[in-house]
Design an enzyme around this catalytic site. Sequence first.
Site, PDB file in Angstrom:
ATOM      1  N   ILE A  99       0.838  -1.207   0.000  1.00  0.00           N
ATOM      2  CA  ILE A  99       0.000   0.000   0.000  1.00  0.00           C
ATOM      3  C   ILE A  99       0.873   1.257   0.000  1.00  0.00           C
ATOM      4  CG2 ILE A  99      -1.716   1.312   1.323  1.00  0.00           C
ATOM      5  CD1 ILE A  99      -2.815  -1.482   2.261  1.00  0.00           C
ATOM      6  N   SER A 137      -3.979   2.744   8.146  1.00  0.00           N
ATOM      7  CA  SER A 137      -3.424   1.413   8.393  1.00  0.00           C
ATOM      8  C   SER A 137      -4.112   0.715   9.567  1.00  0.00           C
ATOM      9  CB  SER A 137      -1.913   1.513   8.598  1.00  0.00           C
ATOM     10  OG  SER A 137      -1.353   0.234   8.497  1.00  0.00           O
ATOM     11  N   ARG A 138      -3.725   1.050  10.773  1.00  0.00           N
ATOM     12  CA  ARG A 138      -4.392   0.504  11.959  1.00  0.00           C
ATOM     13  C   ARG A 138      -4.419   1.590  13.040  1.00  0.00           C
ATOM     14  NH1 ARG A 138      -6.264  -2.714   9.232  1.00  0.00           N
ATOM     15  NH2 ARG A 138      -6.196  -4.993   9.329  1.00  0.00           N
ATOM     16  N   GLU A 160     -11.763   1.429  17.661  1.00  0.00           N
ATOM     17  CA  GLU A 160     -12.828   1.343  16.649  1.00  0.00           C
ATOM     18  C   GLU A 160     -13.715   0.118  16.812  1.00  0.00           C
ATOM     19  OE1 GLU A 160     -10.312   1.158  13.052  1.00  0.00           O
ATOM     20  OE2 GLU A 160     -11.101  -0.857  12.694  1.00  0.00           O
TER      21      GLU A 160
HETATM   22  P1  NAD Z   1       2.699  -4.974   3.564  1.00  0.00           P
HETATM   23  O1  NAD Z   1       2.989  -6.143   4.421  1.00  0.00           O
HETATM   24  O2  NAD Z   1       2.836  -5.102   2.071  1.00  0.00           O
HETATM   25  O3  NAD Z   1       3.594  -3.726   4.007  1.00  0.00           O
HETATM   26  C1  NAD Z   1       3.845  -3.385   5.329  1.00  0.00           C
HETATM   27  C2  NAD Z   1       5.208  -2.721   5.363  1.00  0.00           C
HETATM   28  O4  NAD Z   1       5.428  -2.243   6.690  1.00  0.00           O
HETATM   29  C3  NAD Z   1       6.363  -3.699   5.037  1.00  0.00           C
HETATM   30  O5  NAD Z   1       7.184  -3.157   4.012  1.00  0.00           O
HETATM   31  C4  NAD Z   1       7.100  -3.821   6.351  1.00  0.00           C
HETATM   32  O6  NAD Z   1       8.502  -3.997   6.186  1.00  0.00           O
HETATM   33  C5  NAD Z   1       6.794  -2.476   6.997  1.00  0.00           C
HETATM   34  N1  NAD Z   1       7.044  -2.453   8.430  1.00  0.00           N
HETATM   35  C6  NAD Z   1       7.071  -3.488   9.305  1.00  0.00           C
HETATM   36  N2  NAD Z   1       7.412  -3.047  10.528  1.00  0.00           N
HETATM   37  C7  NAD Z   1       7.600  -1.711  10.415  1.00  0.00           C
HETATM   38  C8  NAD Z   1       7.983  -0.702  11.330  1.00  0.00           C
HETATM   39  N3  NAD Z   1       8.273  -0.982  12.606  1.00  0.00           N
HETATM   40  N4  NAD Z   1       8.065   0.573  10.877  1.00  0.00           N
HETATM   41  C9  NAD Z   1       7.824   0.866   9.579  1.00  0.00           C
HETATM   42  N5  NAD Z   1       7.475  -0.055   8.668  1.00  0.00           N
HETATM   43  C10 NAD Z   1       7.357  -1.323   9.082  1.00  0.00           C
HETATM   44  O7  NAD Z   1       1.233  -4.519   3.949  1.00  0.00           O
HETATM   45  P2  NAD Z   1       0.240  -3.610   3.090  1.00  0.00           P
HETATM   46  O8  NAD Z   1      -0.603  -4.475   2.223  1.00  0.00           O
HETATM   47  O9  NAD Z   1       0.980  -2.488   2.491  1.00  0.00           O
HETATM   48  O10 NAD Z   1      -0.730  -3.104   4.250  1.00  0.00           O
HETATM   49  C11 NAD Z   1      -0.257  -2.230   5.259  1.00  0.00           C
HETATM   50  C12 NAD Z   1      -1.285  -2.150   6.366  1.00  0.00           C
HETATM   51  O11 NAD Z   1      -2.455  -1.487   5.870  1.00  0.00           O
HETATM   52  C13 NAD Z   1      -1.817  -3.502   6.864  1.00  0.00           C
HETATM   53  O12 NAD Z   1      -0.969  -4.042   7.875  1.00  0.00           O
HETATM   54  C14 NAD Z   1      -3.163  -3.161   7.411  1.00  0.00           C
HETATM   55  O13 NAD Z   1      -3.045  -2.897   8.785  1.00  0.00           O
HETATM   56  C15 NAD Z   1      -3.547  -1.862   6.686  1.00  0.00           C
HETATM   57  N6  NAD Z   1      -4.733  -2.003   5.832  1.00  0.00           N
HETATM   58  C16 NAD Z   1      -5.771  -1.156   6.029  1.00  0.00           C
HETATM   59  C17 NAD Z   1      -6.904  -1.247   5.235  1.00  0.00           C
HETATM   60  C18 NAD Z   1      -8.080  -0.309   5.391  1.00  0.00           C
HETATM   61  O14 NAD Z   1      -9.163  -0.611   4.867  1.00  0.00           O
HETATM   62  N7  NAD Z   1      -7.949   0.807   6.082  1.00  0.00           N
HETATM   63  C19 NAD Z   1      -6.957  -2.230   4.233  1.00  0.00           C
HETATM   64  C20 NAD Z   1      -5.860  -3.071   4.046  1.00  0.00           C
HETATM   65  C21 NAD Z   1      -4.751  -2.953   4.848  1.00  0.00           C
END
Ligand code: NAD
Length: 337
Positions: free
Chosen positions: A162, A239-240, A269
């Site tokens: 993302i 994200s969360r 939430e």
């Molecule tokens: P992803 O696994 O592709 O990417 C997550 C990235 O975060 C990775 O590159 C990882 O190395 C990095 N990361 C891990 N620990 C970290 C830290 N301490 N500091 C900084 N970066 C760190 O995941 P994604 O598909 O890109 O999704 C990201 C997040 O988005 C998910 O974990 C989820 O919580 C959230 N999300 C939200 C929605 C929504 O509807 N709002 C939908 C999908 C996902």
Amino acid sequence: MTQTLLKLAVFSAKPYDKKYLRLAKEQTQVAVDVVFYDFALGRKTISVVQGVDAVCAFVNDDLSAPILQALKEAGVRAVLMRCAGYNNVDLKAAKELGIFVANVPSYSPESVAEFTVALLQVLNRQIHRAYNRVREGNFSLHGLVGHTLHDKTVGLVGLGKIGFSVARILKGYGCRLLAYDPFPNKAFEEYGEFRSLEELLPECDIISLHCPLTEQTRHIINESTLKLIKKGALLINTSRGGLIHTKSVINALKRRELGGLAIDVYEAEGDLFYKDHSGEIIQDDQIMRLLTFPNVVVTGHQAFLTAEALNEIALTTFQNLNDFVMGKACPNSLIKE
Ligand code: NAD
């Protein structure tokens, strides 16, 4: 002889979930009897799983150790998360109990990324306020001055699927991009530069969170990291909710240090989102305080909500179930050997 049907209970099932899961079920080879519950899985609702083989859950369902234990006792053998994040699942407990857990690690990251940029622009150009004004017949532009995104520095905390998709979009706006990720992806060098979190925060006009919620990232935005953020910067979180210490952010907004906040997720939430509370007295004072700021935009965890994403989620969920039933190695299994 009639074939024994596998029983799948889907929790937190909204009409759009039902629609896409039903369509995906028609395409799966698993003989499965699906029962939908619109309520979340948790202590009060666990009794409905008696005789169920698998449960399908979402972001605010409770899959803590006691719930997993109860699922196991009821005969549940598999948990299918129809989302990417799995911070609400106790994977250690699931492994000990021998419960299969799989997620949907990738479903249209563009859906979340495009929503992130939409939220950013609503906040930046004050579209939420303009919308309300115009509906009241107030066409004054007073107080609605925004900024161009062109030439602004955007910091992406977490550069996975993302975060990267957001980077691609914002590159088109002419933003300067920085990212913090403990596992840097070299492909980003075409778009911007990596920084440590401490270096990134003071440099950015906009900060957008895209890392998962883990023990390391819980409250990554807190009293001390907020002090590093440039005065007037905008903070976006799709994200969360647990990434942000809400009280500290409220204080930073009150001190006019943080320039604005746009969130699709909120740390408490679970009791609020995905339900209509419009006729109730909401007891959560933090969310209610946030809603009073003119420079705060809140949406109810909807960044994923596109037809494309729902379709991919449903298909992968049934693919995961199929792998489990057929005893195949499931690429989306969260239980590591
Ligand atoms: P992803 O696994 O592709 O990417 C997550 C990235 O975060 C990775 O590159 C990882 O190395 C990095 N990361 C891990 N620990 C970290 C830290 N301490 N500091 C900084 N970066 C760190 O995941 P994604 O598909 O890109 O999704 C990201 C997040 O988005 C998910 O974990 C989820 O919580 C959230 N999300 C939200 C929605 C929504 O509807 N709002 C939908 C999908 C996902």
